[in-house]
Design a protein around this motif. Structure first.
Motif, mmCIF file in Angstrom:
data_model
loop_
_atom_site.group_PDB
_atom_site.id
_atom_site.type_symbol
_atom_site.label_atom_id
_atom_site.label_comp_id
_atom_site.label_asym_id
_atom_site.label_seq_id
_atom_site.Cartn_x
_atom_site.Cartn_y
_atom_site.Cartn_z
ATOM 1 N N PRO A 1 34.875 -47.916 21.280
ATOM 2 C CA PRO A 1 34.538 -46.736 20.474
ATOM 3 C C PRO A 1 35.711 -46.098 19.731
ATOM 4 C CG PRO A 1 33.367 -46.664 22.552
ATOM 5 C CD PRO A 1 34.309 -47.832 22.643
ATOM 6 N N ARG A 2 36.828 -45.839 20.421
ATOM 7 C CA ARG A 2 37.957 -45.216 19.714
ATOM 8 C C ARG A 2 38.529 -46.165 18.675
ATOM 9 N NH1 ARG A 2 42.258 -41.364 20.000
ATOM 10 N NH2 ARG A 2 43.262 -41.686 17.980
ATOM 11 N N VAL A 3 38.554 -47.452 18.997
ATOM 12 C CA VAL A 3 39.051 -48.449 18.045
ATOM 13 C C VAL A 3 38.182 -48.457 16.791
ATOM 14 C CG1 VAL A 3 39.491 -50.900 17.663
ATOM 15 C CG2 VAL A 3 40.089 -49.862 19.857
ATOM 16 N N ALA A 4 36.862 -48.391 16.973
ATOM 17 C CA ALA A 4 35.946 -48.385 15.830
ATOM 18 C C ALA A 4 36.190 -47.167 14.944
ATOM 19 C CB ALA A 4 34.500 -48.406 16.320
ATOM 20 N N LYS A 5 36.428 -46.021 15.562
ATOM 21 C CA LYS A 5 36.702 -44.802 14.786
ATOM 22 C C LYS A 5 37.974 -44.961 13.963
ATOM 23 C CE LYS A 5 37.690 -39.853 15.320
ATOM 24 N NZ LYS A 5 36.805 -39.403 14.224
ATOM 25 N N ASP A 6 39.031 -45.458 14.600
ATOM 26 C CA ASP A 6 40.295 -45.653 13.882
ATOM 27 C C ASP A 6 40.136 -46.671 12.758
ATOM 28 O OD1 ASP A 6 41.499 -43.884 15.624
ATOM 29 O OD2 ASP A 6 42.366 -45.444 16.896
ATOM 30 N N TRP A 7 39.407 -47.752 13.047
ATOM 31 C CA TRP A 7 39.187 -48.815 12.058
ATOM 32 C C TRP A 7 38.541 -48.226 10.802
ATOM 33 C CZ3 TRP A 7 38.867 -53.842 15.025
ATOM 34 C CH2 TRP A 7 39.039 -54.957 14.209
ATOM 35 N N SER A 8 37.529 -47.384 11.002
ATOM 36 C CA SER A 8 36.799 -46.813 9.863
ATOM 37 C C SER A 8 37.675 -45.878 9.035
ATOM 38 C CB SER A 8 35.560 -46.059 10.361
ATOM 39 O OG SER A 8 35.922 -44.894 11.093
ATOM 40 N N GLN A 9 38.712 -45.304 9.664
ATOM 41 C CA GLN A 9 39.595 -44.389 8.943
ATOM 42 C C GLN A 9 40.721 -45.111 8.219
ATOM 43 O OE1 GLN A 9 40.763 -41.830 12.227
ATOM 44 N NE2 GLN A 9 39.218 -40.304 11.702
ATOM 45 N N ASP A 10 41.077 -46.317 8.688
ATOM 46 C CA ASP A 10 42.279 -46.984 8.179
ATOM 47 C C ASP A 10 42.031 -48.249 7.361
ATOM 48 O OD1 ASP A 10 43.968 -45.103 9.423
ATOM 49 O OD2 ASP A 10 43.954 -46.207 11.310
ATOM 50 N N TYR A 11 40.785 -48.725 7.314
ATOM 51 C CA TYR A 11 40.540 -50.050 6.732
ATOM 52 C C TYR A 11 40.869 -50.125 5.252
ATOM 53 C CZ TYR A 11 36.294 -48.578 4.281
ATOM 54 O OH TYR A 11 35.416 -47.975 3.416
ATOM 55 N N GLU A 12 40.820 -49.000 4.531
ATOM 56 C CA GLU A 12 41.053 -49.042 3.085
ATOM 57 C C GLU A 12 42.481 -49.450 2.731
ATOM 58 O OE1 GLU A 12 39.857 -45.218 1.733
ATOM 59 O OE2 GLU A 12 37.722 -45.735 1.653
ATOM 60 N N LYS A 13 43.387 -49.420 3.698
ATOM 61 C CA LYS A 13 44.767 -49.840 3.454
ATOM 62 C C LYS A 13 44.911 -51.358 3.435
ATOM 63 C CE LYS A 13 46.170 -45.706 5.954
ATOM 64 N NZ LYS A 13 46.641 -45.181 7.247
ATOM 65 N N LEU A 14 43.900 -52.069 3.936
ATOM 66 C CA LEU A 14 43.976 -53.528 4.006
ATOM 67 C C LEU A 14 43.970 -54.130 2.605
ATOM 68 C CD1 LEU A 14 41.442 -54.070 6.916
ATOM 69 C CD2 LEU A 14 43.940 -54.278 7.051
ATOM 70 N N GLN A 15 44.874 -55.101 2.404
ATOM 71 C CA GLN A 15 45.005 -55.759 1.107
ATOM 72 C C GLN A 15 44.810 -57.264 1.271
ATOM 73 O OE1 GLN A 15 48.782 -54.694 -0.854
ATOM 74 N NE2 GLN A 15 49.061 -53.066 0.660
#
Length: 525
Positions: free
Chosen positions: A151-165
């Motif tokens: 759960p916490r990983v999923a929350k962080d993933w949703s906040q940070d994924y836009e940085k992926l290139q």
């Protein structure tokens, strides 16, 4: 003892060994290593590397690590610096000439050579029992089989994924989408990299095909990295720095980590009667926030690669803390303009293990921002940290970006002793928060007599710039009092930090505590 009518968690008690970390699979694997004959170092490496699969937004083999540890039957604290260096071609003047005032965080200019793999190889060889193959086997298995997203990983993933290139999107999105809770995340390319490291050691990562993949990717994006930069990577044993608070001796990793900032903040807090204040009141929060502002201002002025730092003794000196503490007014905020902490939150993982022989390991491992630089190598999908963002471009500053230098790091492991005896390896995640987090944790147990789990559960606040971020665990009345003192108060979107600790009791019992702000736990046997 906690009120069992209310939500919460109990500490874990065991005698043979405990691991406490931010994901249960990693804690379980570490204990399995202990049960099969490995020691605390073998277990810590196994759990840490697996966390790069369980929490890929936080850490991975493209990152750095620091470790503090004791040997079996020995209370001497050893330190290892597993942080990488800037490429030999790094040129701060050239970056300034192109209009940059800070290191661009999602660019090859922010990517220092990953140091963690070299550190894990050295720690395993020098201090482990079962060998690197055994420590890496669990991560190889889970990278291939997959790990359900927590759960916490999923929350962080949703906040940070836009940085992926580019390639990073292929590696860290599942079916092109952000994984939800329970989605299986696999990393087969990382499994292949880890398998080669298990077989051939550090050379498999820093030389040959894997190094060529990393260098070619970075140079193709304008980076100045070379194969020589990777081949020359070497971790270092260092001498821990120390502070005292209450009846505890605090051991921190020396710079380029920010552990000296934790010591400075605690030295300031000694000048106030925190024990006489409400542990969850505005008065304590105000003093802590002001000490944080002053401590981080000193950090931003002085901390750097130890080879380029001249003011460490000044930061640790009691006289320095006394002069700074005298600037703190219990009734109002400091004048505006102190830099405080940086605004951008950073991510990391922490793991601690104590084994049956009472070897204690405190290890922290990170790629800096969520998903690091957002850049992954073309062939193997190795996600690069952006630790170079910890440099400044201020000309002449000791932490100015430069060839072969290590940037100032936020990540810091800790160890507590009493009367020369090791009593608790601990760590507090949360990027910039970590120095304040170390000080708050120690104050919780020293000033207020909290047990380990209560000290981690307690609500937190952190001043970033001119804003005090106060968790919802505090009352509205506390936030109002802080506002009346002149603070700008906000409730953060994400809980502040995450922490783990193992207490070594005199009777031989181990007590493991794990922060509820993360998905993890303590597991013992």
């Amino acid at each position: 003892m906690r009120d069992f009518h209310l939500p919460g968690r109990s500490a874990v008690y065991a005698t043979n060994g405990i691991c406490a970390t931010s994901h249960p699979l990693a804690a379980n694997v570490a204990v399995q290593i202990l049960e099969s004959g490995g020691n605390a170092m073998d277990a810590a490496i196994a759990g840490a590397v697996l966390l790069g699969i369980c929490e890929p937004q936080m850490t991975g083999i493209g990152g750095d690590c620091f470790a503090l540890f004791t040997a079996p039957g020995d209370d001497k604290v050893y330190a290892l610096n597993g942080s990488g260096r800037a490429p030999a071609g790094t040129d701060a003047a050239a970056l300034r000439a192109t209009g940059h005032s800070v290191i661009p965080p999602y660019d090859p200019a922010a990517i220092t050579v990953p140091g963690a793999v070299d550190a894990f190889c050295k720690l395993s060889k020098d201090w482990g029992k079962v060998g690197l193959k055994a420590s890496l086997a669990p991560a190889i298995h889970y990278a291939e089989a997959g790990v359900p997203v927590a759960p916490r990983v999923a929350k962080d993933w949703s906040q940070d994924y836009e940085k992926l290139q580019g390639r990073a999107k292929e590696s860290f999105l599942v079916g092109g989408k952000v994984p939800q809770v329970g989605t299986l995340f696999r990393a087969p390319d990382q499994a292949e990299v880890l398998r080669r490291i298990a077989m051939d050691g550090r050379e498999a990562f820093y030389e040959g095909e894997i190094a060529e993949d990393m260098v070619n990717t970075l140079r193709g994006m304008g980076g100045v990295h070379t194969l020589d930069d990777f081949a020359a990577t070497a971790c270092d044993y260092t001498t821990p720095i120390q502070g005292e608070y209450g009846n505890y001796e605090l051991f921190e990793h020396p710079p380029n980590g920010q552990g000296a900032t934790a010591v400075l903040i605690l030295n300031m807090l000694k000048h106030f009667d925190l024990a006489g204040m409400d542990p969850f009141g505005a008065e304590r929060l105000h003093i802590e926030a002001e000490a944080t502002k002053l401590g981080y201002d000193a950090r931003n002025r002085f901390l750097s690669d130890m080879d380029h730092m001249e003011r460490l003794e000044h930061m640790l000196a009691p006289e320095t803390a006394a002069k700074l503490a005298a600037l703190i007014d219990p009734k109002k905020v400091l004048p505006a303009g102190l830099p405080g902490a940086e605004q951008v939150h950073k991510d990391t993982i922490y793991i601690t293990v104590v084994d049956k022989d009472r070897m204690a390991v405190s290890l922290i491992y990170s790629i800096f921002h969520g998903f690091g630089s957002g850049i992954a190598s073309d062939k193997f999908g190795i996600l690069f940290q952006n630790r170079g963002s910890g440099f400044t471009l201020e000309e002449g500053h000791p932490n100015e970006a430069g060839p072969g230098k290590r940037p100032m790091h936020t990540i810091i492991p800790g160890i507590l002793q009493q009367n020369g005896k090791t009593v608790a390896p601990f760590g507090v995640m949360g990027g910039q928060y970590q120095s304040t987090g170390h000080a708050r944790f120690l104050s919780n147990i020293a000033d207020y007599g909290m047990d380990m789990q209560a000290a981690l559960d307690a609500p937190r606040a952190f001043v970033e710039g001119d804003i005090v971020k106060v968790e919802r665990g505090y009352s509205d009345a506390v936030r109002a009092e802080l506002s009346d003192l002149g603070h700008t108060v906000e409730i953060p979107d994400t809980a502040i930090g995450g922490a783990q600790v193992i207490k070594i009791h005199d009777n031989g019992t181990l007590e493991g505590a794990s922060d509820p702000r993360k998905d993890g736990c303590a597991i013992g046997y």
